[in-house]
Design a protein around this motif. Structure first.
Motif, PDB file in Angstrom:
ATOM      1  N   ASN A  63       0.860  -1.185   0.000  1.00 12.58           N
ATOM      2  CA  ASN A  63       0.000   0.000   0.000  1.00 12.58           C
ATOM      3  C   ASN A  63       0.892   1.229   0.000  1.00 12.58           C
ATOM      4  O   ASN A  63       0.630   2.217   0.675  1.00 12.58           O
ATOM      5  CB  ASN A  63      -0.928  -0.012   1.221  1.00 12.58           C
ATOM      6  CG  ASN A  63      -2.060   0.991   1.093  1.00 12.58           C
ATOM      7  OD1 ASN A  63      -2.522   1.275  -0.009  1.00 12.58           O
ATOM      8  ND2 ASN A  63      -2.491   1.550   2.212  1.00 12.58           N
ATOM      9  N   GLY A  64       1.955   1.139  -0.809  1.00 10.68           N
ATOM     10  CA  GLY A  64       2.973   2.180  -0.796  1.00 10.68           C
ATOM     11  C   GLY A  64       2.520   3.506  -1.377  1.00 10.68           C
ATOM     12  O   GLY A  64       2.997   4.561  -0.982  1.00 10.68           O
ATOM     13  N   ASP A  65       1.595   3.465  -2.334  1.00  7.94           N
ATOM     14  CA  ASP A  65       1.076   4.691  -2.940  1.00  7.94           C
ATOM     15  C   ASP A  65      -0.432   4.525  -3.125  1.00  7.94           C
ATOM     16  O   ASP A  65      -0.921   4.272  -4.234  1.00  7.94           O
ATOM     17  CB  ASP A  65       1.754   4.963  -4.288  1.00  7.94           C
ATOM     18  CG  ASP A  65       1.449   6.363  -4.829  1.00  7.94           C
ATOM     19  OD1 ASP A  65       0.476   6.973  -4.364  1.00  7.94           O
ATOM     20  OD2 ASP A  65       2.184   6.829  -5.728  1.00  7.94           O
ATOM     21  N   PRO A  66      -1.195   4.622  -2.030  1.00 11.13           N
ATOM     22  CA  PRO A  66      -2.643   4.388  -2.114  1.00 11.13           C
ATOM     23  C   PRO A  66      -3.357   5.337  -3.070  1.00 11.13           C
ATOM     24  O   PRO A  66      -4.352   4.952  -3.687  1.00 11.13           O
ATOM     25  CB  PRO A  66      -3.129   4.581  -0.669  1.00 11.13           C
ATOM     26  CG  PRO A  66      -2.041   5.344   0.023  1.00 11.13           C
ATOM     27  CD  PRO A  66      -0.771   4.941  -0.657  1.00 11.13           C
ATOM     28  N   GLU A  67      -2.853   6.566  -3.207  1.00  8.92           N
ATOM     29  CA  GLU A  67      -3.504   7.514  -4.120  1.00  8.92           C
ATOM     30  C   GLU A  67      -3.384   7.039  -5.562  1.00  8.92           C
ATOM     31  O   GLU A  67      -4.336   7.142  -6.351  1.00  8.92           O
ATOM     32  CB  GLU A  67      -2.872   8.902  -3.955  1.00  8.92           C
ATOM     33  CG  GLU A  67      -3.597  10.022  -4.700  1.00  8.92           C
ATOM     34  CD  GLU A  67      -3.178  10.147  -6.167  1.00  8.92           C
ATOM     35  OE1 GLU A  67      -4.018  10.549  -6.997  1.00  8.92           O
ATOM     36  OE2 GLU A  67      -2.016   9.818  -6.476  1.00  8.92           O
ATOM     37  N   LEU A  68      -2.228   6.469  -5.910  1.00  8.22           N
ATOM     38  CA  LEU A  68      -2.024   5.957  -7.259  1.00  8.22           C
ATOM     39  C   LEU A  68      -2.945   4.764  -7.509  1.00  8.22           C
ATOM     40  O   LEU A  68      -3.610   4.680  -8.553  1.00  8.22           O
ATOM     41  CB  LEU A  68      -0.556   5.551  -7.447  1.00  8.22           C
ATOM     42  CG  LEU A  68      -0.175   4.985  -8.815  1.00  8.22           C
ATOM     43  CD1 LEU A  68      -0.409   6.005  -9.913  1.00  8.22           C
ATOM     44  CD2 LEU A  68       1.280   4.515  -8.813  1.00  8.22           C
ATOM     45  N   GLY A  88       9.402   2.901  -4.963  1.00 14.59           N
ATOM     46  CA  GLY A  88      10.710   2.546  -5.484  1.00 14.59           C
ATOM     47  C   GLY A  88      11.783   2.419  -4.432  1.00 14.59           C
ATOM     48  O   GLY A  88      12.720   1.637  -4.581  1.00 14.59           O
ATOM     49  N   ASP A  89      11.658   3.161  -3.336  1.00 13.44           N
ATOM     50  CA  ASP A  89      12.711   3.102  -2.325  1.00 13.44           C
ATOM     51  C   ASP A  89      12.651   1.813  -1.505  1.00 13.44           C
ATOM     52  O   ASP A  89      13.455   1.624  -0.595  1.00 13.44           O
ATOM     53  CB  ASP A  89      12.678   4.328  -1.407  1.00 13.44           C
ATOM     54  CG  ASP A  89      11.307   4.560  -0.791  1.00 13.44           C
ATOM     55  OD1 ASP A  89      10.426   3.687  -0.937  1.00 13.44           O
ATOM     56  OD2 ASP A  89      11.107   5.618  -0.163  1.00 13.44           O
ATOM     57  N   GLN A  90      11.725   0.897  -1.822  1.00  9.64           N
ATOM     58  CA  GLN A  90      11.710  -0.407  -1.172  1.00  9.64           C
ATOM     59  C   GLN A  90      12.725  -1.348  -1.801  1.00  9.64           C
ATOM     60  O   GLN A  90      12.989  -2.412  -1.266  1.00  9.64           O
ATOM     61  CB  GLN A  90      10.306  -1.025  -1.252  1.00  9.64           C
ATOM     62  CG  GLN A  90       9.271  -0.283  -0.419  1.00  9.64           C
ATOM     63  CD  GLN A  90       7.903  -0.924  -0.529  1.00  9.64           C
ATOM     64  OE1 GLN A  90       7.118  -0.591  -1.396  1.00  9.64           O
ATOM     65  NE2 GLN A  90       7.625  -1.861   0.341  1.00  9.64           N
ATOM     66  N   LEU A 111      14.833   7.248  -6.363  1.00  9.88           N
ATOM     67  CA  LEU A 111      13.973   6.064  -6.318  1.00  9.88           C
ATOM     68  C   LEU A 111      12.762   6.279  -5.414  1.00  9.88           C
ATOM     69  O   LEU A 111      11.696   5.710  -5.645  1.00  9.88           O
ATOM     70  CB  LEU A 111      14.770   4.847  -5.837  1.00  9.88           C
ATOM     71  CG  LEU A 111      15.579   4.107  -6.907  1.00  9.88           C
ATOM     72  CD1 LEU A 111      16.385   2.981  -6.285  1.00  9.88           C
ATOM     73  CD2 LEU A 111      14.670   3.567  -8.003  1.00  9.88           C
ATOM     74  N   GLU A 112      12.918   7.110  -4.393  1.00  9.24           N
ATOM     75  CA  GLU A 112      11.785   7.370  -3.499  1.00  9.24           C
ATOM     76  C   GLU A 112      10.678   8.159  -4.196  1.00  9.24           C
ATOM     77  O   GLU A 112       9.554   8.229  -3.703  1.00  9.24           O
ATOM     78  CB  GLU A 112      12.249   8.109  -2.248  1.00  9.24           C
ATOM     79  CG  GLU A 112      12.801   9.491  -2.523  1.00  9.24           C
ATOM     80  CD  GLU A 112      13.363  10.161  -1.276  1.00  9.24           C
ATOM     81  OE1 GLU A 112      13.569  11.380  -1.319  1.00  9.24           O
ATOM     82  OE2 GLU A 112      13.574   9.455  -0.275  1.00  9.24           O
ATOM     83  N   ASP A 113      10.984   8.733  -5.360  1.00  8.10           N
ATOM     84  CA  ASP A 113       9.964   9.445  -6.132  1.00  8.10           C
ATOM     85  C   ASP A 113       9.205   8.519  -7.077  1.00  8.10           C
ATOM     86  O   ASP A 113       8.271   8.945  -7.761  1.00  8.10           O
ATOM     87  CB  ASP A 113      10.617  10.562  -6.963  1.00  8.10           C
ATOM     88  CG  ASP A 113      11.290  11.608  -6.102  1.00  8.10           C
ATOM     89  OD1 ASP A 113      10.682  12.018  -5.098  1.00  8.10           O
ATOM     90  OD2 ASP A 113      12.428  11.994  -6.422  1.00  8.10           O
ATOM     91  N   VAL A 114       9.633   7.246  -7.129  1.00  9.55           N
ATOM     92  CA  VAL A 114       9.028   6.274  -8.033  1.00  9.55           C
ATOM     93  C   VAL A 114       8.025   5.419  -7.277  1.00  9.55           C
ATOM     94  O   VAL A 114       8.270   5.015  -6.139  1.00  9.55           O
ATOM     95  CB  VAL A 114      10.108   5.364  -8.653  1.00  9.55           C
ATOM     96  CG1 VAL A 114       9.487   4.301  -9.546  1.00  9.55           C
ATOM     97  CG2 VAL A 114      11.121   6.186  -9.435  1.00  9.55           C
ATOM     98  N   SER A 115       6.879   5.156  -7.880  1.00 13.32           N
ATOM     99  CA  SER A 115       5.933   4.200  -7.310  1.00 13.32           C
ATOM    100  C   SER A 115       5.248   3.438  -8.428  1.00 13.32           C
ATOM    101  O   SER A 115       5.150   3.916  -9.558  1.00 13.32           O
ATOM    102  CB  SER A 115       4.909   4.892  -6.408  1.00 13.32           C
ATOM    103  OG  SER A 115       4.260   5.938  -7.080  1.00 13.32           O
TER     104      SER A 115
END
Length: 211
Positions: A63-68, A88-90, A111-115
């Motif tokens: 659930n890293g980017d629920p909005e997406l 991405g930062d995972q 990478l933290e900007d990537v989802s």
């Protein structure tokens, strides 16, 4: 897909794995009960590899980017469309393709900007997959260009052509797996590239709901 990061490769892998599991699970259930001695000896190897695969999934926050993930409709063709997401930062920094790291650097992103969001639904005999690849700060042109460059280099997609589906201007081509008559639909909006595989009718339903 050298110009695209490991994250997009993972997204495509999830799509392929989901399609394979839908097709393979019935035969797997039939084959295993029949031979009694062989499953017991083969089981440790199978469970070991399966355990490694399944064991990796819980280590991710799905659930890293629920909005997406919430941009996709809740249902598709009258069936639930379940979409999960991760950031991405995972992933370890050294797991990303160097070319993609250069791309992130060029737009001032990390990478933290990537989802990534991914999911699917089974409607009748069809498995429809949906995914989204988001890079904060990236432009539509950047994402589309990088994806097409990767598709051309890898040969995973053929004959991408512009079209209008579900009221959106998209690119469409043959299913990269080559195993279905469905098509791939690419839709880029702002900092996100959406990746759909299946029939045009179902793709239109998803695209109408997307921003």
């Amino acid at each position: 897909m050298k110009p695209i990061s490991i994250l997009l490769v993972m997204l495509l892998a999830f799509v392929v794995a989901a399609c394979s599991s839908e097709q393979a699970s019935p035969s797997a259930t039939v084959e295993q009960p029949t031979p009694t001695p062989e499953p017991s000896s083969a089981a440790p190897e199978a469970s070991g590899s399966a355990g490694a695969t399944l064991g990796a999934i819980p280590s991710f926050d799905l659930n890293g980017d629920p909005e997406l993930a919430a941009r996709f409709p809740d249902t598709l063709g009258g069936q639930p469309l379940q979409v999960q997401s991760f950031r991405g930062d995972q992933f370890p920094t050294d797991s990303a393709d160097p070319a993609f790291q250069d791309f992130l650097t060029s737009i001032g992103a990390d990478l933290e900007d990537v989802s990534v969001a991914f999911g699917g639904a089974v409607i009748g005999q069809e498995f429809f997959s949906a995914g989204a690849f988001r890079v904060l700060g990236a432009s539509e042109d950047d994402l589309e260009r990088e994806f097409i460059a990767a598709a051309d280099e890898s040969g995973d997609m053929s004959g991408l052509e512009p079209a209008t589906v579900g009221g959106k201007d998209i690119l469409t081509g043959a299913d990269p797996s080559g195993q279905t008559e469905g098509r791939v639909f690419l839709y880029t909006k702002d900092d996100t590239l959406y990746f759909l595989t299946g029939s045009e009718e179902l793709a239109a339903e998803v695209l109408e709901a997307l921003p």
